[in-house]
Design a protein around this motif. Structure first.
Motif, short mmCIF file in Angstrom:
data_model
loop_
_atom_site.label_atom_id
_atom_site.label_comp_id
_atom_site.label_asym_id
_atom_site.label_seq_id
_atom_site.Cartn_x
_atom_site.Cartn_y
_atom_site.Cartn_z
N TYR A 163 0.84 -1.21 0.00
CA TYR A 163 0.00 0.00 0.00
C TYR A 163 0.87 1.26 0.00
O TYR A 163 0.63 2.19 -0.76
N SER A 219 3.98 1.57 -1.01
CA SER A 219 4.67 1.69 -2.29
C SER A 219 3.76 2.22 -3.38
O SER A 219 4.21 2.94 -4.29
N SER A 220 2.49 1.88 -3.31
CA SER A 220 1.54 2.35 -4.33
C SER A 220 1.25 3.84 -4.20
O SER A 220 0.66 4.43 -5.11
N ARG A 221 1.70 4.45 -3.09
CA ARG A 221 1.47 5.89 -2.89
C ARG A 221 2.57 6.75 -3.50
O ARG A 221 2.46 7.98 -3.49
N ASN A 225 -1.45 3.58 -11.38
CA ASN A 225 -2.48 4.38 -10.73
C ASN A 225 -2.26 5.86 -11.01
O ASN A 225 -1.36 6.23 -11.79
N VAL A 267 2.31 4.77 -10.32
CA VAL A 267 2.92 3.60 -9.70
C VAL A 267 2.31 2.33 -10.26
O VAL A 267 1.08 2.24 -10.48
N GLN A 304 0.79 -0.38 -9.70
CA GLN A 304 0.05 -0.98 -8.60
C GLN A 304 -0.31 -2.44 -8.87
O GLN A 304 -0.24 -3.29 -7.97
N LEU A 326 2.60 -4.71 -8.25
CA LEU A 326 2.84 -4.82 -6.81
C LEU A 326 1.88 -5.83 -6.17
O LEU A 326 2.29 -6.65 -5.34
#
Length: 346
Positions: free
Chosen positions: A9, A11-13, A198, A202, A204, A207
């Motif tokens: 989560y 890393s997706s930011r 996203n 990223v 996502q 991931l």
């Protein structure tokens, strides 16, 4: 697994949060415990306690017990591995030609200090025959704290080490998956669904996909009686896969320099052929040594060990990439937005 998915989560930011947490994990969970271990180790000797490892000039080099005595160096390669993947972020630096080599040399110096000094302190306190392949650091802290009546600090240090691992995990999550996204878009290695990003740009879906694979591996630990030996085998297989990639990377770097000598790059390595030659030789030596079970590895057949490591390394390091290459499709290529705009203009 909860911690891992929390990392997915984060890393997706975006990379900014990852960089901050990874740096914080390095300080809290690596530098502080390492410095504390070295200081207490020196105090331990200063109080008149004898060192568990002989500290005379005759013991400057480790005792030679055959090739198996060198195998633990393979795990050191795993700790170094990953430094190169920071190159995917070179374009984010203001002055990559200066900042990137500065960061690499700083990292190299920190790795040497973190490996040598705390390991030396551990050897003062814990006899070699009592060291665990996976819990040696915690053994050392517990033994040192016991000398001062501070054993209540052992779980605190354990939490700090976990924080360091989580910080490192965030780097592993963000870097390789971004590289996979870039090459997949250029060559069509992954279906468009996995290439989606996203709103923060990223990868996502990649991931999440690697998170599912990792979850399956984590669940397998519930069915393994000897976690220490299994963890070591997993670490060796991971290192072997990485070393295969290193061998290919050094060859590719020399080939690219000769084939496209004038191509503009964010950072241009000096003496590239010599550097790649040294790196290739070291990686090949570590790769071969990794197939030998360490002298500390107990209760296992050397032949079985070789088969397991070879199957894991060759399967993940060669078979999986071959399948990526074999199953790629031109229709899966996803040009970058700038290329799409140029195509529309044409």
């Amino acid at each position: 697994m909860v911690a891992y998915w929390a990392g997915v989560y984060i890393s997706s930011r975006g990379t900014q949060g990852v960089a901050g947490l990874a740096s914080g994990g390095l300080i809290i969970g690596t530098l502080v415990p390492g410095a504390l271990l070295v200081i207490l180790g020196v105090v331990f000797l200063g109080q008149g306690n004898s060192s568990a490892a002989p500290m005379s000039a005759d013991h400057l080099l480790p005792a030679w017990a055959g090739i198996a005595s060198l195998v633990l160096i393979v795990n050191n390669f795993l700790s170094y591995s990953g430094m190169e993947m920071n190159a995917v972020h070179v374009s984010s630096l203001r002055k990559p030609a200066k900042e990137f080599p500065k960061a690499m040399f700083l990292s190299m110096g920190l790795v040497l200090l973190i490996f040598i000094l705390p390991a030396l302190a551990i050897s003062w306190v814990v006899p070699a025959e009592q060291l665990s392949l996976t819990a040696g650091v915690m053994q050392a802290f517990d033994a040192v704290f016991a000398q001062f009546g501070w054993q209540w600090l052992t779980p605190v240090i354990g939490i700090m080490l976990v924080i360091a691992s989580l910080g490192g995990m965030l780097t592993w999550l963000a870097g390789p998956s971004k590289g996979l996204l870039l090459i997949s878009r250029q060559e069509g290695y992954l279906p468009p669904f996995l290439q989606r990003v996203n709103k923060r740009g990223v990868q996502q879906n990649i991931l999440v996909a690697q998170g599912l694979v990792t979850t399956v591996i984590a669940l397998l630990y519930a069915f393994i009686p000897d976690v220490s030996s299994t963890y070591w085998i997993f670490s060796v297989i991971t290192t072997q896969v990485y070393l295969i990639m290193y061998l290919l990377m050094f060859v590719a770097a020399v080939r690219l320099r000769r084939k496209f000598p004038d191509h503009p790059r964010g950072y241009r390595a000096p003496m590239l052929v010599g550097l790649c030659g040294v790196g290739f030789a070291a990686s090949l030596a570590a790769l071969l040594i990794g197939f030998v079970p360490p002298s500390q590895f107990g209760g296992g057949n050397a032949g079985t060990y070789f088969v397991i490591v070879a199957a894991g390394a060759l399967g993940l390091g060669l078979l999986v990439p071959f399948l990526f290459y074999r199953l790629r499709k031109p229709s899966w290529k996803q040009p970058e937005p700038s290329q799409q705009a140029e195509g529309s203009a044409s």
